[in-house]
Motif scaffolding. Structure first.
Motif, PDB file in Angstrom:
ATOM      1  N   LEU A 172       1.165   1.814   4.917  1.00  0.00           N
ATOM      2  CA  LEU A 172       0.565   0.607   5.493  1.00  0.00           C
ATOM      3  C   LEU A 172      -0.020  -0.286   4.416  1.00  0.00           C
ATOM      4  O   LEU A 172      -0.675  -1.277   4.715  1.00  0.00           O
ATOM      5  N   GLY A 173       0.149   0.101   3.172  1.00  0.00           N
ATOM      6  CA  GLY A 173      -0.256  -0.792   2.106  1.00  0.00           C
ATOM      7  C   GLY A 173      -1.493  -0.377   1.339  1.00  0.00           C
ATOM      8  O   GLY A 173      -2.009  -1.146   0.535  1.00  0.00           O
ATOM      9  N   LYS A 226      -3.455   1.200  -1.597  1.00  0.00           N
ATOM     10  CA  LYS A 226      -3.097   1.587  -2.958  1.00  0.00           C
ATOM     11  C   LYS A 226      -3.540   3.034  -3.177  1.00  0.00           C
ATOM     12  O   LYS A 226      -4.416   3.537  -2.453  1.00  0.00           O
ATOM     13  N   LEU A 252       9.477   2.170  -0.500  1.00  0.00           N
ATOM     14  CA  LEU A 252       8.837   3.479  -0.413  1.00  0.00           C
ATOM     15  C   LEU A 252       9.430   4.433  -1.445  1.00  0.00           C
ATOM     16  O   LEU A 252       8.878   5.483  -1.730  1.00  0.00           O
ATOM     17  N   ASP A 253      10.599   4.081  -1.960  1.00  0.00           N
ATOM     18  CA  ASP A 253      11.280   4.945  -2.924  1.00  0.00           C
ATOM     19  C   ASP A 253      11.984   4.034  -3.936  1.00  0.00           C
ATOM     20  O   ASP A 253      12.178   2.844  -3.674  1.00  0.00           O
ATOM     21  N   GLN A 286       3.473   0.775  -8.295  1.00  0.00           N
ATOM     22  CA  GLN A 286       3.192   1.334  -6.970  1.00  0.00           C
ATOM     23  C   GLN A 286       2.097   0.553  -6.245  1.00  0.00           C
ATOM     24  O   GLN A 286       2.188   0.340  -5.031  1.00  0.00           O
ATOM     25  N   ASP A 287       1.089   0.143  -6.972  1.00  0.00           N
ATOM     26  CA  ASP A 287      -0.008  -0.561  -6.311  1.00  0.00           C
ATOM     27  C   ASP A 287       0.413  -1.957  -5.847  1.00  0.00           C
ATOM     28  O   ASP A 287       0.012  -2.421  -4.775  1.00  0.00           O
ATOM     29  N   ALA A 304       2.401  -1.508  -2.797  1.00  0.00           N
ATOM     30  CA  ALA A 304       1.517  -1.262  -1.651  1.00  0.00           C
ATOM     31  C   ALA A 304       0.959  -2.593  -1.135  1.00  0.00           C
ATOM     32  O   ALA A 304       0.888  -2.833   0.074  1.00  0.00           O
ATOM     33  N   GLU A 305       0.588  -3.461  -2.058  1.00  0.00           N
ATOM     34  CA  GLU A 305       0.020  -4.747  -1.688  1.00  0.00           C
ATOM     35  C   GLU A 305       1.051  -5.588  -0.923  1.00  0.00           C
ATOM     36  O   GLU A 305       0.750  -6.222   0.088  1.00  0.00           O
ATOM     37  N   ARG A 351       3.609  -4.432   0.778  1.00  0.00           N
ATOM     38  CA  ARG A 351       3.804  -3.846   2.109  1.00  0.00           C
ATOM     39  C   ARG A 351       2.672  -4.288   3.035  1.00  0.00           C
ATOM     40  O   ARG A 351       2.889  -4.620   4.196  1.00  0.00           O
ATOM     41  N   ASN A 352       1.448  -4.260   2.464  1.00  0.00           N
ATOM     42  CA  ASN A 352       0.284  -4.584   3.274  1.00  0.00           C
ATOM     43  C   ASN A 352       0.330  -6.019   3.792  1.00  0.00           C
ATOM     44  O   ASN A 352      -0.102  -6.315   4.904  1.00  0.00           O
ATOM     45  N   PHE A 395       5.714  -1.502   9.840  1.00  0.00           N
ATOM     46  CA  PHE A 395       6.510  -0.285  10.049  1.00  0.00           C
ATOM     47  C   PHE A 395       6.325   0.218  11.471  1.00  0.00           C
ATOM     48  O   PHE A 395       5.229   0.205  12.010  1.00  0.00           O
ATOM     49  N   PRO A 446      -4.401  -1.918   8.582  1.00  0.00           N
ATOM     50  CA  PRO A 446      -3.801  -2.758   7.544  1.00  0.00           C
ATOM     51  C   PRO A 446      -4.697  -3.935   7.138  1.00  0.00           C
ATOM     52  O   PRO A 446      -4.753  -4.295   5.969  1.00  0.00           O
ATOM     53  N   LEU A 482      -7.735  -2.672   5.106  1.00  0.00           N
ATOM     54  CA  LEU A 482      -7.360  -2.330   3.735  1.00  0.00           C
ATOM     55  C   LEU A 482      -7.517  -3.544   2.824  1.00  0.00           C
ATOM     56  O   LEU A 482      -7.789  -3.429   1.645  1.00  0.00           O
TER      57      LEU A 482
END
Lengths: 848, 261
Positions: free
Chosen positions: A296-297, A299, B64-65, B84-85, B88-89, B91-92, B97, B117, B120
């Motif tokens: 969901l995002g 980190k 995700l991969d 990765q971070d 994530a940002e 995706r957020n 999903f 979400p 976050l």
């Protein structure tokens, strides 16, 4: 890790903990005991410090004490008189005390004093004003333990030398005295005025002559002492002020508190291991949530923060519990340590002690939980999509190693604070790591052996219980470590205690001496020897003893040596009274290391060659050929070091630092020590009674007294240590309860499955019992074996005695630890069988 | 294989994407040289038998991969350039999903799950989350925990959460896989309705031919390769599809909606 300072992780941590708060609190319980131990001991230590400050003057009972080994000479008396203030005299010596009503005798510490002393503090005596009666006639205050031993009553008569005294009070405590003051024989206070009538202080008797001073406020003691320092050296008087005694006692007590702190710290470490292990399992359960958050995002640091917040909360809860329990324990500690304490300890909360103990608890608990939590940084978001996702080989994780290093650094730091020496701190950490590594290895080996040699034909519950030990996340090794370490501590204490006593018994083995009679004057020797032979006790040794002092060493006088700022020879070695003997040969407990002994008659024309014990030679920094001049009661005798001996001091017989050759001291004033063997206790008692009646000045030490004295000391010390070891074992059991709670749902599910397949509740319970039995058995056995190893190392390196494994007590400890563990495990597992199987399966599935 | 994109730049652009795994001695190619793109608001299903690489493709597209080779550009950003971070940002902010197993945090209430979400990002989202829960018809269950909701309700919470950040693209992995037919149909309708409402592109991995029939475009995967890429209108009705094509994937029609415990 900035994310931990935002509100979301805290909010999320709180929400996420909803279903597992009970479990998290159970993890926290693992550290409660350790924190409690630290809080109790640190708080006690702070109170002790305050008490020492407040009651400083009562530590000495006076402002100043001057003491010497000989009666004050005219010049010394003039010096003392010139100092002014209020004065009280006291003479201390060892002597036999006879209890005629019980027809028993025992060596005691006689203190003949004036009732003005103590100037500060109060004498604890029953009845309370009994000490005042010492002014009114030949009365005595007798140590409580001594009175109990002879079942003596108030008003009864005791005999010391040639004088009788009536018991006026039972003595409990004198200001400033604590364990050690009353060990050998107990104390008996008599009025100084009657000392002479005892006739005990003949020539050559060992006594301490003391003068206590009380000064008006404003007297500058430091300046005063500086002014008379040369005279004190000359008259061989030792000065002790309140500040010095406080520093000395403070040091001893702080060292003891530091030692107890380290033992308590071990309980905290065991709890920390429990936390790490529980969090490890917890983390496995939290992987799906962490993966989802990542998806969901969130980190990686944000995800980790959620669980770090939980760990912090959990640690704080554990610390709070530990602090509360610790404060409660602190209330009881003064009672437990009463025998060791010279002052009354008040009960005050020390905020700095609470904060210190809380902080170290927090640091360790957090570090131990961070270590497994770091794994959550690496959880792939893909795990939320693919249930079967398994991460490949993880790269080297520096953060994991950093945390492990931080844990070792924290332990080292704590050890350093409490030992104050790098070497000791490193030794503590290494010892701890090696012990834990050995226990872990024995756990693995034990489990492997059980698995390999367990009979396959045994009933299913036994095999299943055993298999449970290998269940994933069962934390078997951590449990073995916690319970095993506690067993190790308790068993090691027992073995050392028994080893020391056994050593003394062996020293007095068949044909060996078991009684020493000293202060025998020359004209009493023949008659006393006859008396002994009359009881069938042979005189094994007749040893002449001559008292002397060191006058100079290698041409430099002792006074110069003491004044020299660069002097590295300990003052006590220079100042002490040397009680030496003369003989031609070596005894069987002596070994010649350097030089020659005996030296032939007329060998060399120089001064007589003396033989030094290796220890005193090292302290005096004296080697072969060095000149030593002794003052033998006014006559200077020049000698040279002819040999160095190693002496086994453990033998029940007189041993000496300095041995002269024959032909030097024969004419010097001397007394004799007779060594005999009585074989039986009743004969030893009969000899003592007869000897004391006939020769009141002769003191008798028998093996029973030595054993009793050492046993009493060890009992007291090991009681305190056992109390501390108890923390470890309860910490171990708390970890067990946490582990059982942690795997509750796994067990619930397993039990339900077995019951669906037809197992009875009894069988399911039996399986659990077998699991705990194997686990505790392996832990206890590992602990006992490690204790054997530790005791063997101590026997070889420290006590230099043969190692005795004590099979029966070891078996007893194994059975006790196992029984307690099985009981606690089964109690923690109760209720697992109550749910209907299907419900249990569903509950287990949801919580797994 | 490229699908014609609209005038707007594509939300998702997949270029020669390959993913290989080592399994012992063997090197398995799970996604093999796949190229396609998805425009804003476009809906697309990915069909294929088990092991054809559908979920792997979805994981690669959502960042995700990491692919073995090739690239994914999502919302104008090449995923290969992001750590990765940053992923994530992304995706957020831009991705939603929906999962087959709902993936609600069991310890959060329905409302709290939807808010995650936004929280976050440090944004207050209570009112908006509440509104979304109303849209999916669950405002009266907002304070219930997942374990107190039926499967259909859990998936509706999942939908609300997927749209709470107004994503540019939504990835759905078998969204009806754990639901009975009726509930599944309701969820699909809701999903597509919200998708239209928010103008979100949709990439859905499914075995459900009814669902795939409702997306504009269908990609069929086999052995990690795209074997067909066409509009759903051109797909034959379900009864005409040879059984062996999807035989491994067709679910037992008797699946039931999980009961609240």
């Amino acid at each position: 890790m900035r994310s931990i300072f935002t509100s979301w992780p805290w909010k999320m941590a709180w929400r996420d903990s909803r279903s597992s708060r009970g479990q998290l609190l159970l993890f926290a319980a693992s550290i409660v005991l350790g924190v409690a131990a630290l809080v109790a001991i640190s708080g006690f230590r702070a109170n002790l410090k305050t008490a020492l400050d407040l009651q400083a003057k009562s530590l000495l009972g006076a402002d100043l004490l001057l003491s010497g080994r000989q009666p004050l000479t005219g010049e010394a008396e003039a010096l003392v008189d010139g100092l002014g203030g209020t004065q009280a005299r006291e003479v201390r010596f060892s002597s036999m005390v006879h209890f005629p009503a019980r027809d028993g005798s025992r060596l005691a510490q006689v203190r003949a004093g004036e009732t003005a002393f103590p100037f500060y503090g109060t004498v604890e005596v029953d009845p309370p004003h009994a000490s005042a009666r010492l002014d009114q006639g030949p009365f005595a205050l007798v140590e409580e333990s001594l009175m109990d031993q002879f079942q003596a009553r108030l008003g009864e008569v005791i005999r010391i030398g040639n004088r009788s005294f009536r018991i006026a009070g039972r003595l409990r405590q004198m200001p400033g005295e604590f364990l050690g003051s009353n060990l050998v024989g107990g104390r008996v206070y008599i009025p100084l005025a009657y000392l002479e009538e005892t006739g005990l202080l003949g020539w050559g008797s060992t006594a301490s002559y003391r003068v206590y001073f009380k000064f008006e406020d404003g007297v500058d003691l430091a300046t005063l002492l500086r002014g008379i320092q040369p005279q004190l050296l000359e008259y061989r008087l030792r000065a002790e002020t309140v500040a010095e005694r406080k520093a000395r006692l403070g040091r001893i007590l702080e060292n003891s508190a530091d030692f107890l702190n380290l033992v308590g710290f071990i309980a905290l470490l065991l709890g920390g291991l429990g936390v790490a292990s529980s969090v490890h399992v917890y983390v496995k359960r939290k992987v799906p949530t962490a993966a989802l958050l990542r998806c969901l995002g969130a980190k990686a640091p944000q995800t980790l923060s959620v669980y770090l917040c939980q760990a912090l909360g959990m640690s704080l809860a554990g610390i709070l519990g530990g602090i509360l329990l610790g404060v409660g324990l602190q209330y009881f500690l003064p009672g437990i340590l009463r025998d060791f304490l010279p002052v009354d300890i008040p009960f005050n909360l020390s905020w700095s002690a609470l904060a210190g103990a809380g902080l170290i608890g927090l640091i360790l608990a957090w570090l131990f939980s961070i270590q497994p939590l770091l794994f959550l940084r690496r959880v792939s978001p893909l795990a939320a999509v693919r249930m079967d996702y398994e991460a490949g080989r993880q790269p080297f994780d520096w953060a994991q190693w950093l945390v492990r290093l931080a844990i070792v650094a924290a332990i080292l730091g704590f050890a350093l604070v409490h030992t104050r020496r790098w070497m000791d701190a490193v030794a503590f950490v290494l010892g701890l790591l090696i012990s834990l590594a050995l226990l872990a290895a024995s756990a693995r080996l034990g489990m492997m052996l059980i698995r390999k040699f367990f009979p396959g034909s045994w009933p299913y519950p036994w095999r299943q219980g055993l298999a449970n030990l290998h269940r994933p996340h069962n934390q078997t090794v951590v449990l073995v470590l916690s319970i095993g370490f506690a067993t190790f501590l308790m068993m090691l204490l027992y073995l050392v205690h028994q080893g020391l006593l056994g050593q003394i018994l062996r020293a007095a083995g068949s044909g060996q001496p078991d009684m020493v009679l000293f202060d025998v004057q020359g004209d009493q020797k023949a008659e006393l020897s006859d008396l002994l032979r009359g009881f069938g006790a042979p005189v094994l040794q007749d040893v002449p003893v001559v008292a002397m002092r060191l006058q100079s060493i290698r041409g430099k006088s002792v006074a110069q040596q003491l004044k020299d700022p660069g002097n590295t020879i300990p003052a006590w070695a220079l100042r002490r009274e040397y009680r030496s003997t003369y003989r031609g040969g070596l005894l069987e407990n002596e070994e010649l290391l350097r030089g020659r002994w005996p030296v032939g008659n007329g060998e060399g024309d120089g001064p007589p060659l003396v033989s030094l014990d290796e220890g005193i030679a090292r302290r005096l920094q004296a080697g072969l050929g060095d000149e030593l001049v002794f003052d033998v009661q006014g006559m200077l005798v020049t000698t040279r070091v002819g040999s160095i001996r190693r002496v086994n001091w453990r033998k029940v017989q007189p041993n000496f630092f300095v041995v002269f050759p024959p032909g030097v001291l024969e004419e010097a004033p001397q007394f004799h020590v007779l060594v005999t063997r009585t074989e039986t206790g009743p004969r030893a008692a009969a000899i003592q009674r007869a000897a004391v009646k006939r020769f009141p000045n002769v003191s008798v030490i028998d093996l029973a007294l030595i054993l009793e004295t050492i046993d009493e000391l060890l009992q007291k010390v090991s009681f305190v240590l056992r109390f501390m070891a108890l923390f470890s074992i309860v910490a171990g059991l708390t970890v067990l309860v946490a582990v059982v709670g942690n795997s509750r749902y796994q067990r619930l599910r397993e039990g339900a499955l077995l019951r669906i397949l037809g197992a009875s509740r009894r069988q399911v319970f039996l399986i659990l019992g077998v699991e705990y039995l194997c686990l505790a058995g392996v832990a206890a056995l590992g602990g006992v074996l490690l204790a054997w190893l530790g005791s063997w190392v101590l026997a070889r390196l420290v006590f230099q005695s043969p190692f005795v494994p004590a099979f029966l007590p070891s078996l007893g400890v194994c059975l006790l630890v196992t029984a307690v563990t099985v009981l606690v495990g089964l109690l923690a597992s109760r209720g697992l069988n109550r749910l209907p199987p299907l419900e249990a399966l569903r509950a287990g599935a949801h919580r797994l | 294989m490229n699908s014609p994109a609209g005038p707007d730049p594509p939300v998702l652009q997949v270029n020669r994407l390959t993913k290989r795994y080592r399994s012992g001695e063997r090197l398995l190619t799970v996604v093999d040289d796949i190229t396609f793109s998805l425009g804003p608001g476009e809906t697309c299903s990915v069909l294929g038998p088990s092991g054809s690489g559908k979920t792997t493709l979805l994981g690669l597209c959502a960042g995700l991969d990491r692919p073995t080779s090739g690239s994914v550009v999502l919302n104008g950003q090449n995923l290969g350039d992001l750590d990765q971070d940053r992923l994530a940002e992304l995706r957020n902010r831009s991705v939603g999903f929906v999962f087959q197993t709902f993936q609600l945090v069991p310890t959060l209430t329905a409302l709290e799950n939807v808010m995650v979400p936004l929280e976050l990002r440090g944004k207050p989202g209570r009112t908006w989350a509440w509104e979304l829960l109303s849209r999916v018809g669950l405002e009266d269950r907002a304070h219930h925990y997942p374990v107190q909701l039926s499967g259909g309700e859990q998936q509706r919470v999942g939908l609300a959460r997927a749209f709470v950040n107004r994503p540019r693209i939504l990835f759905a992995d078998e969204p009806t896989g754990n639901l009975d037919a009726d509930t599944g149909e309701k969820v699909i309708d809701l999903l597509l309705e919200m998708n239209r409402g928010f103008g979100t592109a949709l990439l859905v991995v499914t075995h459900d031919l009814e669902l795939s029939g409702k997306t504009r475009r269908i990609l069929t995967l086999k052995g990690g390769k795209i074997t067909s890429d066409r509009d759903s209108d051109s797909i034959r009705p379900p009864e005409q599809i040879p059984q062996q094509t999807l035989s491994g994937d067709l679910r037992d029609s008797s699946r039931t909606e999980s009961e609240p415990s």
